[in-house]
Design a protein around this motif. Structure first.
Motif, mmCIF file in Angstrom:
data_model
loop_
_atom_site.group_PDB
_atom_site.id
_atom_site.type_symbol
_atom_site.label_atom_id
_atom_site.label_comp_id
_atom_site.label_asym_id
_atom_site.label_seq_id
_atom_site.Cartn_x
_atom_site.Cartn_y
_atom_site.Cartn_z
ATOM 1 N N GLY A 103 0.796 -1.225 0.000
ATOM 2 C CA GLY A 103 0.000 0.000 0.000
ATOM 3 C C GLY A 103 0.824 1.268 0.000
ATOM 4 N N ILE A 104 2.123 1.155 0.275
ATOM 5 C CA ILE A 104 2.988 2.336 0.261
ATOM 6 C C ILE A 104 3.733 2.391 -1.066
ATOM 7 C CG2 ILE A 104 5.045 3.404 1.267
ATOM 8 C CD1 ILE A 104 4.162 2.639 3.963
ATOM 9 N N GLY A 105 3.454 3.434 -1.843
ATOM 10 C CA GLY A 105 4.099 3.601 -3.131
ATOM 11 C C GLY A 105 5.403 4.382 -3.009
ATOM 12 N N PRO A 106 6.148 4.491 -4.105
ATOM 13 C CA PRO A 106 7.440 5.192 -4.099
ATOM 14 C C PRO A 106 7.390 6.630 -3.560
ATOM 15 C CG PRO A 106 7.213 3.904 -6.091
ATOM 16 C CD PRO A 106 5.895 3.829 -5.404
ATOM 17 N N PRO A 107 6.392 7.455 -3.939
ATOM 18 C CA PRO A 107 6.384 8.831 -3.410
ATOM 19 C C PRO A 107 6.282 8.892 -1.887
ATOM 20 C CG PRO A 107 4.940 8.652 -5.316
ATOM 21 C CD PRO A 107 5.294 7.261 -4.918
ATOM 22 N N THR A 108 5.388 8.079 -1.307
ATOM 23 C CA THR A 108 5.221 8.096 0.145
ATOM 24 C C THR A 108 6.433 7.483 0.835
ATOM 25 O OG1 THR A 108 2.835 7.849 -0.169
ATOM 26 C CG2 THR A 108 3.686 7.456 2.039
ATOM 27 N N ALA A 109 7.003 6.429 0.241
ATOM 28 C CA ALA A 109 8.201 5.811 0.812
ATOM 29 C C ALA A 109 9.341 6.820 0.880
ATOM 30 C CB ALA A 109 8.607 4.598 -0.027
ATOM 31 N N LEU A 110 9.485 7.593 -0.190
ATOM 32 C CA LEU A 110 10.532 8.617 -0.231
ATOM 33 C C LEU A 110 10.289 9.678 0.841
ATOM 34 C CD1 LEU A 110 13.005 8.961 -2.072
ATOM 35 C CD2 LEU A 110 11.649 10.516 -3.479
ATOM 36 N N GLU B 34 -3.346 16.320 16.863
ATOM 37 C CA GLU B 34 -2.912 17.694 16.616
ATOM 38 C C GLU B 34 -1.394 17.738 16.610
ATOM 39 O OE1 GLU B 34 -2.738 19.919 20.864
ATOM 40 O OE2 GLU B 34 -4.767 19.604 20.085
ATOM 41 N N GLY B 35 -0.844 18.801 15.992
ATOM 42 C CA GLY B 35 0.608 18.967 15.951
ATOM 43 C C GLY B 35 1.264 17.981 15.004
ATOM 44 N N GLY B 36 2.560 17.780 15.179
ATOM 45 C CA GLY B 36 3.290 16.831 14.345
ATOM 46 C C GLY B 36 3.765 17.425 13.032
ATOM 47 N N ARG B 37 4.278 16.579 12.181
ATOM 48 C CA ARG B 37 4.868 16.990 10.909
ATOM 49 C C ARG B 37 3.812 16.950 9.806
ATOM 50 N NH1 ARG B 37 10.614 13.681 11.827
ATOM 51 N NH2 ARG B 37 11.011 14.662 13.861
ATOM 52 N N ARG B 38 3.361 18.135 9.442
ATOM 53 C CA ARG B 38 2.200 18.263 8.567
ATOM 54 C C ARG B 38 2.397 17.626 7.209
ATOM 55 N NH1 ARG B 38 0.923 21.576 4.553
ATOM 56 N NH2 ARG B 38 2.778 22.869 4.912
ATOM 57 N N ARG B 39 3.530 17.868 6.585
ATOM 58 C CA ARG B 39 3.718 17.390 5.213
ATOM 59 C C ARG B 39 3.706 15.860 5.132
ATOM 60 N NH1 ARG B 39 4.690 20.876 1.242
ATOM 61 N NH2 ARG B 39 5.340 23.012 1.731
ATOM 62 N N ILE B 40 4.386 15.212 6.076
ATOM 63 C CA ILE B 40 4.405 13.745 6.023
ATOM 64 C C ILE B 40 3.047 13.176 6.407
ATOM 65 C CG2 ILE B 40 5.296 13.489 8.377
ATOM 66 C CD1 ILE B 40 5.988 11.252 5.312
ATOM 67 N N ARG B 41 2.332 13.855 7.311
ATOM 68 C CA ARG B 41 0.997 13.391 7.687
ATOM 69 C C ARG B 41 0.043 13.497 6.495
ATOM 70 N NH1 ARG B 41 0.502 16.308 11.687
ATOM 71 N NH2 ARG B 41 -0.803 17.992 10.876
ATOM 72 N N THR B 42 0.141 14.579 5.744
ATOM 73 C CA THR B 42 -0.700 14.744 4.554
ATOM 74 C C THR B 42 -0.416 13.650 3.536
ATOM 75 O OG1 THR B 42 -0.775 17.151 4.860
ATOM 76 C CG2 THR B 42 -1.293 16.317 2.671
ATOM 77 N N ALA B 43 0.867 13.338 3.331
ATOM 78 C CA ALA B 43 1.251 12.284 2.394
ATOM 79 C C ALA B 43 0.713 10.930 2.850
ATOM 80 C CB ALA B 43 2.772 12.236 2.253
ATOM 81 N N LEU B 44 0.758 10.689 4.153
ATOM 82 C CA LEU B 44 0.273 9.410 4.688
ATOM 83 C C LEU B 44 -1.235 9.274 4.536
ATOM 84 C CD1 LEU B 44 2.225 8.559 7.964
ATOM 85 C CD2 LEU B 44 1.853 7.076 5.999
ATOM 86 N N PHE B 45 -1.977 10.366 4.750
ATOM 87 C CA PHE B 45 -3.427 10.310 4.592
ATOM 88 C C PHE B 45 -3.798 9.910 3.162
ATOM 89 C CE2 PHE B 45 -4.493 13.464 8.235
ATOM 90 C CZ PHE B 45 -4.489 12.414 9.134
ATOM 91 N N ALA B 46 -3.131 10.523 2.189
ATOM 92 C CA ALA B 46 -3.414 10.199 0.788
ATOM 93 C C ALA B 46 -3.051 8.748 0.492
ATOM 94 C CB ALA B 46 -2.633 11.139 -0.126
ATOM 95 N N CYS B 47 -1.925 8.305 1.019
ATOM 96 C CA CYS B 47 -1.471 6.935 0.805
ATOM 97 C C CYS B 47 -2.426 5.927 1.440
ATOM 98 C CB CYS B 47 -0.064 6.776 1.384
ATOM 99 S SG CYS B 47 0.561 5.090 1.372
ATOM 100 N N THR B 48 -2.924 6.254 2.626
ATOM 101 C CA THR B 48 -3.782 5.325 3.364
ATOM 102 C C THR B 48 -5.089 5.057 2.631
ATOM 103 O OG1 THR B 48 -2.837 6.107 5.448
ATOM 104 C CG2 THR B 48 -4.904 4.907 5.591
#
Length: 333
Positions: free
Chosen positions: A213-220, A260-274
Motif C-alpha cells: 500500500g505504500i508507493g514510491p512517493p510516500t516511501a521517499l 494535533e501537531g506533528g509533521r504536517r507534510r508527512i501526515r498529509t502524504a500518509l493520509f493520501a497513501c492510506t
C-alpha cells in the motif's frame, strides 16, 4: 535574586562532561542576537558567513556547549550548520515552545534581546539535545518540498480550471497542468536517483516500499521526513507525525480525543497513501472494515489506519526485514 543572576544560575548544568554553558539566539533575516546565560549582555551579529564565524568565536570564548534557537522558516539553517560544524550542540525550538515559556514566566515584553534570553533559558531547561540529523536528508528535504509544492500547484490549477468556459484560458490551464506534471515526475525521478546513490538509504527505501500500500512517493517522504523511524517506539512515531490522539480530561470533564501537531507534510502524504492502502494491504483492509463496522466515521478510521501504517514501517525498519502479510490474511478477499 536579580534577573541576570537567575539567568546565570539556571544556565549552568552539570553533565557528564562537567558544567554546560547554554546560550540562545534570536534569528532574523538580517542578524542574530546571542545571549550567553553567564554574561550580562546580548551580542548582535550579521546573519552571514562572516557573522556566523564571529558568533562561534564568542561562543568559544564563553565555553558555550549548547545553543538554542527558534525555527524561522529557513533563516536559521546556515547558522545551525555552522554551529554544528564547530561541534556545538544545537536545539531548534518550535516558536510555540518559546512563546509558552514566555507566558510561564509572565514575560509580556518582546524584543530581540528578550527573546534571545528566553531562548537561552529554554535551552538550559533541556534534559538533553537530540543528535544532529543526517545532513544528506536535510539536502534531500529541499527537493522533496519542491515536489510537494508542485503537487499543490497542480491542485490549484485544476481548481481554477473547473468553471472556466473560455477555450483560450482552458488551453492555458491544460498546458500548465501538463508542464507541472512532467516537472514533478522529473523531480521525483532525480530525487530517487540521488537517494539510491547511498547504499544505506537505498536499503531503507526498499524496506519501506515492501509495506503493501505504500508507493514510491510516500516511501521517499517517510525516508526523508521521518529519519527516526526504526529507532523509536510506535508511540513516539505516532506523536512525531501527529497521529496520536491527544487526551482532554480534567476533573469530571472528559472530551473526545483529537490528533494535533506533528509533521504536517508527512501526515498529509500518509493520509493520501492510506486511502489506497486500505484496498491493497490485507491487514489494513480488515482493520479499516472492523473500525467502520463499529460505527466509526471514515475520517477517524483513516487516521487510525495511517497510524497503523506508520507502525508497520517502523517495525520493518527496526527489524531490517521486509514486510509480510500474515498467512491467514493473504486469502482474504
Amino acid at each position: 535574586m536579580s534577573k541576570t543572576n537567575t539567568l546565570q544560575t539556571t544556565g549552568q548544568q552539570t553533565g557528564q562532561h562537567g558544567i554546560q554553558i547554554c546560550a540562545g539566539i534570536d534569528v532574523s533575516k538580517a542578524w542574530l542576537d546571542l545571549a550567553v546565560i553567564k554574561t550580562n549582555g546580548v551580542s548582535r551579529f550579521d546573519n552571514t558567513k562572516d557573522g556566523h564565524a564571529k558568533l562561534i568565536e564568542v561562543c568559544r570564548t564563553h565555553t558555550v556547549t549548547r545553543v538554542g534557537l527558534e525555527a524561522t522558516g529557513g533563516y536559521e539553517q546556515d547558522v545551525v550548520a555552522a554551529l554544528r560544524g564547530a561541534d556545538i550542540a544545537v536545539h531548534v525550538f518550535q516558536p510555540r515552545q518559546v512563546k509558552a515559556y514566555a507566558a510561564y514566566r509572565l514575560q509580556r515584553a518582546k524584543t530581540d534581546r528578550i527573546d534571545a534570553q528566553l531562548i537561552a533559558l529554554c535551552t538550559a531547561g533541556l534534559e538533553d539535545v537530540r543528535p544532529p540529523p543526517d545532513a544528506r536528508l536535510q539536502g534531500f528535504s529541499a527537493h522533496l518540498t519542491l515536489i510537494d509544492q508542485m503537487r499543490e500547484d497542480i491542485t490549484r490549477v485544476k481548481t481554477r480550471s473547473e468553471h472556466v468556459k473560455d477555450p483560450g484560458i482552458r488551453a492555458y490551464h491544460a498546458g500548465e497542468l501538463k508542464r507541472l506534471r512532467a516537472a514533478m515526475r522529473e523531480a521525483h525521478a532525480r530525487l530517487t536517483s540521488l537517494v539510491k546513490a547511498h547504499d544505506d538509504l537505498k536499503t531503507k527505501l526498499a524496506l519501506i516500499e515492501s509495506v503493501a500500500g505504500i508507493g514510491p512517493p510516500t516511501a521517499l517522504a517517510l525516508l526523508i521526513r521521518m529519519p527516526e523511524l526504526g529507532s523509536i517506539s510506535r508511540e513516539q512515531a505516532a506523536h512525531l507525525i501527529g497521529l496520536a490522539p491527544v487526551t482532554r480530561e480534567s476533573g469530571t470533564s472528559s472530551k473526545e480525543s483529537h490528533i494535533e501537531g506533528g509533521r504536517r507534510r508527512i501526515r498529509t502524504a500518509l493520509f493520501a497513501c492510506t486511502q489506497a492502502a486500505i484496498k491493497w494491504n490485507p491487514e489494513l483492509k480488515l482493520f479499516y472494515a472492523r473500525l467502520i463496522s463499529k460505527g466509526n466515521h471514515h475520517r477517524k478510521a483513516i487516521v487510525a489506519c495511517a497510524r497503523k501504517l506508520t507502525i508497520y514501517v517502523n517495525t520493518v525498519l527496526k527489524r531490517q526485514t521486509p514486510w509480510k502479510s500474515k498467512p491467514q490474511l493473504q486469502t482474504e478477499t
